[in-house]
Write an enzyme that holds these catalytic residues in place. Sequence first.
Site, PDB file in Angstrom:
ATOM      1  N   THR A  40       0.815  -1.155  -0.033  1.00  0.00           N
ATOM      2  CA  THR A  40      -0.155   0.081   0.016  1.00  0.00           C
ATOM      3  C   THR A  40       0.804   1.352   0.037  1.00  0.00           C
ATOM      4  O   THR A  40       0.211   2.017  -0.497  1.00  0.00           O
ATOM      5  CB  THR A  40      -0.983   0.271   1.309  1.00  0.00           C
TER       6      THR A  40
ATOM      7  N   ASP B 232       1.272  -6.638  -4.192  1.00  0.00           N
ATOM      8  CA  ASP B 232       0.144  -6.621  -3.083  1.00  0.00           C
ATOM      9  C   ASP B 232       0.638  -7.472  -2.293  1.00  0.00           C
ATOM     10  O   ASP B 232       0.711  -8.881  -2.769  1.00  0.00           O
ATOM     11  CB  ASP B 232      -1.248  -6.534  -3.754  1.00  0.00           C
ATOM     12  N   SER B 233       0.964  -7.392  -0.959  1.00  0.00           N
ATOM     13  CA  SER B 233       1.538  -8.443   0.033  1.00  0.00           C
ATOM     14  C   SER B 233       0.541  -9.631   0.188  1.00  0.00           C
ATOM     15  O   SER B 233       0.720 -10.619   0.601  1.00  0.00           O
ATOM     16  CB  SER B 233       1.813  -7.764   1.228  1.00  0.00           C
TER      17      SER B 233
ATOM     18  N   GLN C  98      -5.188 -21.246  19.590  1.00  0.00           N
ATOM     19  CA  GLN C  98      -5.968 -20.652  19.089  1.00  0.00           C
ATOM     20  C   GLN C  98      -6.117 -19.293  19.844  1.00  0.00           C
ATOM     21  O   GLN C  98      -6.524 -18.062  19.043  1.00  0.00           O
ATOM     22  CB  GLN C  98      -7.214 -21.181  18.748  1.00  0.00           C
ATOM     23  N   CYS C  99      -5.858 -19.467  21.118  1.00  0.00           N
ATOM     24  CA  CYS C  99      -6.181 -17.970  21.708  1.00  0.00           C
ATOM     25  C   CYS C  99      -5.256 -16.837  21.587  1.00  0.00           C
ATOM     26  O   CYS C  99      -3.972 -17.141  21.484  1.00  0.00           O
ATOM     27  CB  CYS C  99      -5.965 -18.401  23.284  1.00  0.00           C
TER      28      CYS C  99
ATOM     29  N   THR D 239       0.954  -4.558   4.249  1.00  0.00           N
ATOM     30  CA  THR D 239       0.344  -4.801   5.484  1.00  0.00           C
ATOM     31  C   THR D 239      -0.150  -6.107   5.844  1.00  0.00           C
ATOM     32  O   THR D 239      -0.244  -6.716   6.699  1.00  0.00           O
ATOM     33  CB  THR D 239      -0.152  -3.886   6.209  1.00  0.00           C
ATOM     34  N   ASP D 240      -0.913  -6.786   4.558  1.00  0.00           N
ATOM     35  CA  ASP D 240      -1.653  -8.122   4.947  1.00  0.00           C
ATOM     36  C   ASP D 240      -1.007  -9.042   5.419  1.00  0.00           C
ATOM     37  O   ASP D 240      -1.107  -9.889   6.210  1.00  0.00           O
ATOM     38  CB  ASP D 240      -2.363  -8.435   3.632  1.00  0.00           C
TER      39      ASP D 240
END
Length: 330
Positions: free
Chosen positions: A15, A60-61, A266-267, A94-95
């Site tokens: 971006t 684009d990342s 997953q937490c 950033t992705d």
Amino acid sequence: MNPTQKLLVLYTGGTIGMQMSEAGLAPASGFEARLRAEQAAHPERPVPAWRFGELLPPLDSANMTQANWLAMRDAIVHAVDEDGCDAVLLLHGTDTLAYSAAALSFLLLGLNVPVVLTGSMQPAGVAGSDAWPNLFGALALLAHGVAPGVHLYFNGQLLHGACASKLKSEAFDAFADHQRPRHGRHLNELPAALHYRQPRQPVRLAVQPLFPGLAAEQLRALLSSDVQGVLLECYGSGTGPSDNPAILAALSEAHARGVVLAAISQCPQGHVEFGVYAAGSALAATGLVSGAGMGREAALGKLFSLLGAGLSQAEVERLFALDLCGELAE
């Protein structure tokens, strides 16, 4: 932390350098001229001497792959070992910024210079954008000196490259330390195979979150898809459906075939400790190795680096459980 004297600014797209196209914002080349013009307009900003490098095509990342991680690693190693650079600033979308920061943290073990990754939520040139503050904030830090290792700089924060996550999709403070517990035994001596000068190979990896209703057939299909490593995102402290013998058998059989099975929680602020619950012990018995408090980005990047170095299943499992660069121990 010596002041940077010779910096490579390595542009990969994202971006920060995007420009408007008929289809919307898209990666664009020509960012060096824009950066030099912005620097000239604000000579008061502290900036080390730098040269510009660009990986083509700019991405684009969201389109980043393991091949791009390896290309970034190669460009950084060449800049340091061949061109004498004493720091690298990598501009990235950033992705997948946290994924690349984590992967490079393990691909560049032993590199005695700082590598800082940054990007922006809005393109440079947009009114009120965070692009120039992030970029020149990182440059200012490098001008004063940054510790060796891989870092992620965003919204005024310098984060550990293997301990950061993107938590927001629009706000400028999108990245933060994931604040998971980090308790692990540190590796005493870096194996030669993991030194940054050693090249890596692409690796067939998969991530599988556990969820209520996951069928053994689904898991078996993934484990049979020629993968070399699977990151299992478990519940809580490392639990899962321990009363499903078909799922446990699928995991055991895959491990027996040489597939590396790693587990994280997953937490958002959790860590794996298999022995707390019997359900966790049952999973561990199938061959899972604990990722302790690592996040998905760190665990995936670590598996990529270890398996990509051509290490055996047993050696990958041994090293995965040790702290290599601060991902498991503060």
